[in-house]
Design an enzyme around this catalytic site. Structure first.
Site: not given
Ligand SMILES: CC(C)(COP(=O)(O)OP(=O)(O)OC[C@H]1O[C@@H](n2cnc3c(N)ncnc32)[C@H](O)[C@@H]1OP(=O)(O)O)[C@@H](O)C(=O)NCCC(=O)NCCS
Length: 161
Positions: A101, A113
């Site tokens: 998250e 990411y």
């Protein structure tokens, strides 16, 4: 950038990195958890860590709990080196999913990411208690045969610039 497993002599430095990067980290609790994996990144020729990662390996999933680089050492590939190690570990562990998250406004981390193959698969509204900010859920699936990352697709549109 060299990546190594966390050792006791790294503890103070990792606490300082977490503080400078404004990341919550209870290192004493994490080192006691059998499922926690902590790594550090050290610059070539450098002796002390400039970044760390904390992963929880649970069943066939890897959860990225934290990746942080000291502000004075960013954009030099430290977090990328840690993620590369993470993916190698996930493959060795025959993990099938890597999950995390991230705050919706954390553009640097989202870009990091995505660059490593993660897709945005959902939004958790008001997930962060301190600011009420949304969390983006990101996922990287690994091929169970080869351990290689599988191509993913964003389920949530996001303008990152
Ligand atoms: C996010 C963070 C870990 C990146 O660490 P880093 O060591 O600077 O990352 P890298 O040097 O490996 O960057 C790899 C790529 O990520 C992206 N990226 C990293 N920081 C970025 C930024 N500030 N803006 C835009 N893209 C960024 C870029 O694509 C970058 O490649 P490039 O430098 O060739 O353009 C770091 O900014 C940090 O510690 N932030 C605070 C803690 C945090 O938010 N952690 C994530 C919590 S889930």
């Amino acid at each position: 950038m060299r990546v190594a497993s966390l050792r006791p002599e790294h503890h103070d430095c990792v606490r300082q990195i977490a503080k400078a990067a404004e990341q919550d980290l209870d290192l004493d609790a994490e080192v006691r958890r059998p499922w926690a994996r902590l790594h550090v990144a050290v610059e070539p020729g450098g002796g002390v860590p400039v970044a760390f990662s904390l992963i929880w390996a649970v069943a066939d999933e890897f959860h990225v709990i934290n990746v942080a680089t000291h502000p004075a050492h960013r954009r030099k590939g430290a977090a990328s080196a840690l993620l590369a190690q993470l993916l190698a570990d996930a493959k060795a562990h025959t993990a099938r999913l890597v999950l995390l998250e991230v705050r919706r406004t954390n553009r640097a981390a989202i870009k990091l990411y995505r660059r490593h193959g993660f897709s945005i698969i959902g939004v958790r509204r008001g997930y962060y208690a301190d600011t009420g900010e949304d969390a983006l859920e990101m996922l990287l699936a690994l091929d169970p045969e080869t351990g290689q990352p599988l191509p993913g697709q964003d389920e949530v549109a996001l303008e990152l610039g």
